[in-house]
Design a protein around this motif. Sequence first.
Motif, mmCIF file in Angstrom:
data_model
loop_
_atom_site.group_PDB
_atom_site.id
_atom_site.type_symbol
_atom_site.label_atom_id
_atom_site.label_comp_id
_atom_site.label_asym_id
_atom_site.label_seq_id
_atom_site.Cartn_x
_atom_site.Cartn_y
_atom_site.Cartn_z
ATOM 1 N N UNK A 59 0.742 -1.114 -0.009
ATOM 2 C CA UNK A 59 0.046 -0.008 -0.037
ATOM 3 C C UNK A 59 0.814 1.255 0.094
ATOM 4 N N UNK A 60 0.857 2.005 -0.993
ATOM 5 C CA UNK A 60 1.585 3.337 -1.040
ATOM 6 C C UNK A 60 0.955 4.365 -0.243
ATOM 7 N N UNK A 79 -6.832 2.861 2.906
ATOM 8 C CA UNK A 79 -6.288 1.840 1.857
ATOM 9 C C UNK A 79 -5.762 0.633 2.578
ATOM 10 N N UNK A 80 -5.073 0.841 3.671
ATOM 11 C CA UNK A 80 -4.471 -0.210 4.708
ATOM 12 C C UNK A 80 -5.635 -1.117 5.185
ATOM 13 N N UNK A 146 -1.612 14.298 -10.192
ATOM 14 C CA UNK A 146 -0.535 15.231 -9.441
ATOM 15 C C UNK A 146 -0.309 14.615 -8.007
ATOM 16 N N UNK A 147 -0.186 13.279 -8.094
ATOM 17 C CA UNK A 147 0.311 12.681 -6.711
ATOM 18 C C UNK A 147 1.674 11.901 -7.003
ATOM 19 N N UNK A 148 2.254 11.684 -6.000
ATOM 20 C CA UNK A 148 3.512 10.819 -5.907
ATOM 21 C C UNK A 148 3.362 10.148 -4.645
ATOM 22 N N UNK A 149 4.471 9.031 -4.596
ATOM 23 C CA UNK A 149 4.795 8.413 -3.618
ATOM 24 C C UNK A 149 5.764 8.856 -2.556
ATOM 25 N N UNK A 150 5.352 8.873 -1.409
ATOM 26 C CA UNK A 150 6.318 9.191 -0.194
ATOM 27 C C UNK A 150 6.693 7.981 0.942
ATOM 28 N N UNK A 151 5.926 7.144 0.630
ATOM 29 C CA UNK A 151 6.086 5.760 1.578
ATOM 30 C C UNK A 151 5.492 4.765 1.031
#
Length: 415
Positions: A59-60, A79-80, A146-151
């Motif tokens: 899950x990102x 999401x988790x 417009x979103x990216x992965x931080x963790x």
Amino acid sequence: MIINVSEGVIGRDVRTDQFVEVQWEVTEEEDHGAVSPEQASRGIMLTVGFFPGLKARIVPLLFQHKGRRILLVDDFVMDIKESASAVSDSASPAGIILFADRKTDIKPVLQTIEYAFPEETFIVGDGGSKFLYRSGSRNNITRTPDSSCAAVALIFARDRNRPLGTGETQFHVMLSTGISPVGYTYRAVSVKCNKSSTWLTASRETLLEHLDGQAILEDIYDELGDRIQYPAFYIGVTKRRRCSVGMESVRRMQFHEFHEVLGGNEEYLFVNSIGIKTGEPFHFYMSDSKAALSSCNKVSDNLRQLKLDCDCRNNHVSDGGCFCNKRKVFGGIIFSCCGRGDSFFGHPGVDSSPFLNNFPGVSFGGTYCAGEIGRGNLKLYDQDNEEGGLIHCSQHVYSAVYLVMSYCPPPTPQQ
């Protein structure tokens, strides 16, 4: 699959079959990008696992990168829960291994995770790395342009459809601390923040005037006397926060979070990261190899007790069930601070020794990281909350976090 770019690896060398702890030596050329990744001295730790009775999902944690960087923490937690509910009878996973980008302040994320999931859900990981991931599952997680992965979280959920006769995989988390408290308890007075650091002045009970950064550091140096040997300094701040997810009820919780001390002058004390409020108490800590060694010995004692518990259960026979030679530890993972290792302890192999001495021949490995994650509380540092109540502490400094896995098959009818 998750690829984590770490500060070093801990494991068995495929060429020599010797167990090693290797930290990368980053040269000035590498740090400035003058050396290509192909030329740099590196290695790979490959970890492949099978957990009977569990399903794994990735899950990102996304963030909006247009305008101000906003972490979508509530979406991440939901999401988790949805991923766990899809395969399990519970929305809370058995555990979470978390990898966060080094540009991400993971502290508020850990606060929300602490609120959202019960104590039985283990949480470990690396809070300051680089990573790549690929998920083969069809999660209902939509990444907008417009979103990216931080963790990214690797979650383990109990399988509601596990085959008949499947036993139970159990997880055991242990922590070796590597810092010691020093000096007085202070309270933040004047607090200023920028993107990645906090400037503050402080007060303490025995003095009426406010202390600037230079005065605070002089207090610490006076307390240490001739014991100063260039340790790393941190402040541990006790924070009260109102936590919730979505429309769920708000709960007040307390957290103890570490901020590295960057320096001080005649105006402010400078610490890394943000999230400190006026009036919050804090204490100084310093890196301490003797405390770390003592803590490693405690972990070894706890693992020895786990081994004895397994041996005891294996030799126990109860009415209608035989447990002979059943339960056993089958693997372990370690997340150790990149500040530890040979140079910290004075000799190699300290962090891996608690597991290897108790479970020789059992698969074990891990990484060096910058911001090790291990769910716990302030009692891990032999401290209690003077004002009462539980104080959560999930991200550590100069520590080693151990995730140990055991398996117990179901009881079989006694012959």
